[in-house]
Design an enzyme around this catalytic site. Structure first.
Site, PDB file in Angstrom:
ATOM      1  N   ASP A   1       1.177   6.694 -12.977  1.00 52.69           N
ATOM      2  CA  ASP A   1       1.796   6.396 -11.678  1.00 52.69           C
ATOM      3  C   ASP A   1       0.656   6.183 -10.696  1.00 52.69           C
ATOM      4  O   ASP A   1      -0.511   6.441 -11.000  1.00 52.69           O
ATOM      5  CB  ASP A   1       2.675   7.575 -11.217  1.00 52.69           C
ATOM      6  CG  ASP A   1       3.318   7.333  -9.845  1.00 52.69           C
ATOM      7  OD1 ASP A   1       3.881   6.245  -9.635  1.00 52.69           O
ATOM      8  OD2 ASP A   1       3.245   8.226  -8.982  1.00 52.69           O
ATOM      9  N   SER A   2       1.007   5.736  -9.487  1.00 48.61           N
ATOM     10  CA  SER A   2      -0.010   5.560  -8.453  1.00 48.61           C
ATOM     11  C   SER A   2      -0.576   6.905  -7.994  1.00 48.61           C
ATOM     12  O   SER A   2      -1.708   6.958  -7.527  1.00 48.61           O
ATOM     13  CB  SER A   2       0.613   4.852  -7.247  1.00 48.61           C
ATOM     14  OG  SER A   2       1.704   5.611  -6.765  1.00 48.61           O
TER      15      SER A   2
ATOM     16  N   TYR B   1       1.258   2.028  -4.251  1.00 46.79           N
ATOM     17  CA  TYR B   1       1.465   0.704  -4.837  1.00 46.79           C
ATOM     18  C   TYR B   1       2.590  -0.051  -4.110  1.00 46.79           C
ATOM     19  O   TYR B   1       2.685  -1.278  -4.225  1.00 46.79           O
ATOM     20  CB  TYR B   1       1.920   0.842  -6.299  1.00 46.79           C
ATOM     21  CG  TYR B   1       0.846   1.162  -7.321  1.00 46.79           C
ATOM     22  CD1 TYR B   1      -0.458   1.483  -6.952  1.00 46.79           C
ATOM     23  CD2 TYR B   1       1.165   1.153  -8.681  1.00 46.79           C
ATOM     24  CE1 TYR B   1      -1.413   1.791  -7.921  1.00 46.79           C
ATOM     25  CE2 TYR B   1       0.220   1.442  -9.643  1.00 46.79           C
ATOM     26  CZ  TYR B   1      -1.071   1.769  -9.268  1.00 46.79           C
ATOM     27  OH  TYR B   1      -1.999   2.062 -10.232  1.00 46.79           O
ATOM     28  N   GLY B   2       3.436   0.706  -3.416  1.00 46.14           N
ATOM     29  CA  GLY B   2       4.717   0.169  -2.943  1.00 46.14           C
ATOM     30  C   GLY B   2       4.661  -0.983  -1.951  1.00 46.14           C
ATOM     31  O   GLY B   2       5.644  -1.677  -1.761  1.00 46.14           O
TER      32      GLY B   2
ATOM     33  N   CYS C   1       6.479   4.950 -12.772  1.00 46.89           N
ATOM     34  CA  CYS C   1       6.390   4.390 -11.424  1.00 46.89           C
ATOM     35  C   CYS C   1       7.417   3.259 -11.356  1.00 46.89           C
ATOM     36  O   CYS C   1       7.373   2.327 -12.176  1.00 46.89           O
ATOM     37  CB  CYS C   1       4.971   3.845 -11.233  1.00 46.89           C
ATOM     38  SG  CYS C   1       4.764   2.886  -9.730  1.00 46.89           S
ATOM     39  N   ASN C   2       8.345   3.369 -10.428  1.00 47.41           N
ATOM     40  CA  ASN C   2       9.367   2.315 -10.319  1.00 47.41           C
ATOM     41  C   ASN C   2       8.767   0.992  -9.883  1.00 47.41           C
ATOM     42  O   ASN C   2       9.207  -0.070 -10.321  1.00 47.41           O
ATOM     43  CB  ASN C   2      10.430   2.736  -9.302  1.00 47.41           C
ATOM     44  CG  ASN C   2      11.357   3.793  -9.840  1.00 47.41           C
ATOM     45  OD1 ASN C   2      12.420   3.496 -10.369  1.00 47.41           O
ATOM     46  ND2 ASN C   2      10.961   5.046  -9.730  1.00 47.41           N
ATOM     47  N   THR C   3       7.757   1.061  -9.012  1.00 52.26           N
ATOM     48  CA  THR C   3       7.148  -0.175  -8.513  1.00 52.26           C
ATOM     49  C   THR C   3       6.523  -0.948  -9.673  1.00 52.26           C
ATOM     50  O   THR C   3       6.755  -2.152  -9.838  1.00 52.26           O
ATOM     51  CB  THR C   3       6.081   0.166  -7.442  1.00 52.26           C
ATOM     52  OG1 THR C   3       6.683   1.015  -6.463  1.00 52.26           O
ATOM     53  CG2 THR C   3       5.529  -1.072  -6.785  1.00 52.26           C
TER      54      THR C   3
ATOM     55  N   GLU D   1       2.890  12.495  -0.678  1.00 53.91           N
ATOM     56  CA  GLU D   1       1.487  12.691  -1.113  1.00 53.91           C
ATOM     57  C   GLU D   1       0.812  13.759  -0.246  1.00 53.91           C
ATOM     58  O   GLU D   1      -0.114  14.424  -0.681  1.00 53.91           O
ATOM     59  CB  GLU D   1       0.707  11.370  -1.058  1.00 53.91           C
ATOM     60  CG  GLU D   1       1.087  10.363  -2.150  1.00 53.91           C
ATOM     61  CD  GLU D   1       0.505  10.695  -3.546  1.00 53.91           C
ATOM     62  OE1 GLU D   1      -0.582  11.283  -3.621  1.00 53.91           O
ATOM     63  OE2 GLU D   1       1.171  10.358  -4.550  1.00 53.91           O
TER      64      GLU D   1
ATOM     65  N   CYS E   1      12.205   5.843  -6.913  1.00 56.43           N
ATOM     66  CA  CYS E   1      10.754   6.010  -6.820  1.00 56.43           C
ATOM     67  C   CYS E   1      10.491   7.391  -7.399  1.00 56.43           C
ATOM     68  O   CYS E   1      11.200   8.352  -7.053  1.00 56.43           O
ATOM     69  CB  CYS E   1      10.299   5.942  -5.363  1.00 56.43           C
ATOM     70  SG  CYS E   1       8.570   6.425  -5.121  1.00 56.43           S
ATOM     71  N   THR E   2       9.513   7.498  -8.281  1.00 50.37           N
ATOM     72  CA  THR E   2       9.310   8.776  -8.969  1.00 50.37           C
ATOM     73  C   THR E   2       8.763   9.862  -8.043  1.00 50.37           C
ATOM     74  O   THR E   2       8.746  11.032  -8.410  1.00 50.37           O
ATOM     75  CB  THR E   2       8.391   8.596 -10.189  1.00 50.37           C
ATOM     76  OG1 THR E   2       7.183   7.936  -9.763  1.00 50.37           O
ATOM     77  CG2 THR E   2       9.070   7.776 -11.265  1.00 50.37           C
ATOM     78  N   HIS E   3       8.328   9.475  -6.846  1.00 47.98           N
ATOM     79  CA  HIS E   3       7.944  10.504  -5.871  1.00 47.98           C
ATOM     80  C   HIS E   3       9.183  11.232  -5.310  1.00 47.98           C
ATOM     81  O   HIS E   3       9.086  12.383  -4.904  1.00 47.98           O
ATOM     82  CB  HIS E   3       7.209   9.872  -4.679  1.00 47.98           C
ATOM     83  CG  HIS E   3       5.769   9.539  -4.923  1.00 47.98           C
ATOM     84  ND1 HIS E   3       5.362   8.529  -5.766  1.00 47.98           N
ATOM     85  CD2 HIS E   3       4.627  10.082  -4.405  1.00 47.98           C
ATOM     86  CE1 HIS E   3       4.035   8.459  -5.749  1.00 47.98           C
ATOM     87  NE2 HIS E   3       3.559   9.390  -4.942  1.00 47.98           N
TER      88      HIS E   3
END
Ligand code: DGL
Length: 271
Positions: free
Chosen positions: A17-18, A49-50, A80-82, A159, A191-193
């Protein structure tokens, strides 16, 4: 904490992921596959990345996938969905190991969950702009209505570890209000966040809306893929590579997601 040593370890599931978002997928993988070794790369040097273009996200994803492959990964989980929306369709056919993203499992779970036929999706600007969720949901059922909203402020707040903060709740309320007034009964955390904000999202949405967590559904998909043949687990291990040092990373992994990390190293990727 020791650093990562390739030679002494069995082939891992490679995950990336980012930043810290993919750790929500790792936490679900840990629960579903407790004996697997996981090698996680968080691209902390280039997060988020979004807001980036498809070309850039595809290049980053290729560089990271090549690294995971060179470390012996037996499959690559794009947590990561993006990157799942922008890069997986191009990259997956080119890799010699299975590459699985979070998007299709999340879309399928949303289709299964909705009763009213009205689904909301939240994600990064790039994920929502790609319309990948609407397309995946409508390819499974063209009669469902999908309302998708980009939430670019959420990843930086996450983050920073501001999960339960008034600022985060205000931002969430502002993003979710228009969607809630459309009568959705299912909300995809695209979004995985975002699973790290589940508590705050639940407070705003109330109990009448089903939250679909792409992390959880991706772990279920990986589990069935491994059950179908590529499993060779020899003991649990979580090795983490970051592309830049990140102070909050360990704190969030260990405290919020209860993950035990066996090694952590900084490794540069790309130029
Ligand atoms: N966690 C990621 C996703 O699922 C990336 C977020 C970002 O870097 O903007 O989209």
């Amino acid at each position: 904490m020791p650093s990562f040593n390739k030679s002494s370890s069995p082939p891992p599931i490679g995950v990336f992921d980012s930043g810290i978002g993919g750790l929500t997928v790792v936490a679900e993988l840990r629960r579903a596959l407790p004996l697997e070794r996981i090698l996680y790369l968080g691209d902390t040097a280039r997060v988020p990345y979004g807001g980036k273009s498809a070309e850039t996200v595809t290049r980053y994803s290729r560089e990271i996938s090549d690294l995971l492959l060179s470390e012996g990964a037996k499959m690559i989980v794009v947590a990561c969905n993006t990157a799942s929306a922008l890069a997986v369709p191009t990259l997956a056919p080119a890799y010699p190991v299975p590459m699985i993203g979070v998007l299709e499992p999340g879309a399928a779970a949303a289709v299964k969950a909705t009763r009213s036929g009205r689904i909301g999706v939240i994600g990064t600007r790039a994920t929502i702009g790609s319309e990948a969720y609407s397309k995946a949901i409508n390819s499974l059922n063209p009669d469902l209505s999908v309302t998708a909203i980009a939430c670019p402020l959420l990843v930086p707040l996450i983050e920073e570890g501001l999960f339960d903060d008034e600022v985060t709740k205000t931002v969430l309320q502002r993003y979710l209000d228009p969607m809630l007034s459309q009568g959705i009964d299912t909300l995809v955390l695209g979004c995985t966040h975002y699973p790290l904000l589940k508590k705050a999202i639940r407070t705003i949405c109330g109990d009448g809306i089903q939250l679909v967590d792409s992390a959880e559904n991706c772990a279920i998909a990986v589990n069935s893929l491994l059950a179908a043949g590529s499993g060779n687990a020899r003991g649990p291990r979580l090795d983490i590579l970051l592309t830049d040092s990140s102070e909050g990373f360990l704190r969030i992994a260990e405290k919020s997601l209860d993950l035990k990390i066996d090694s952590l190293s900084v490794r540069s990727v790309g130029n």
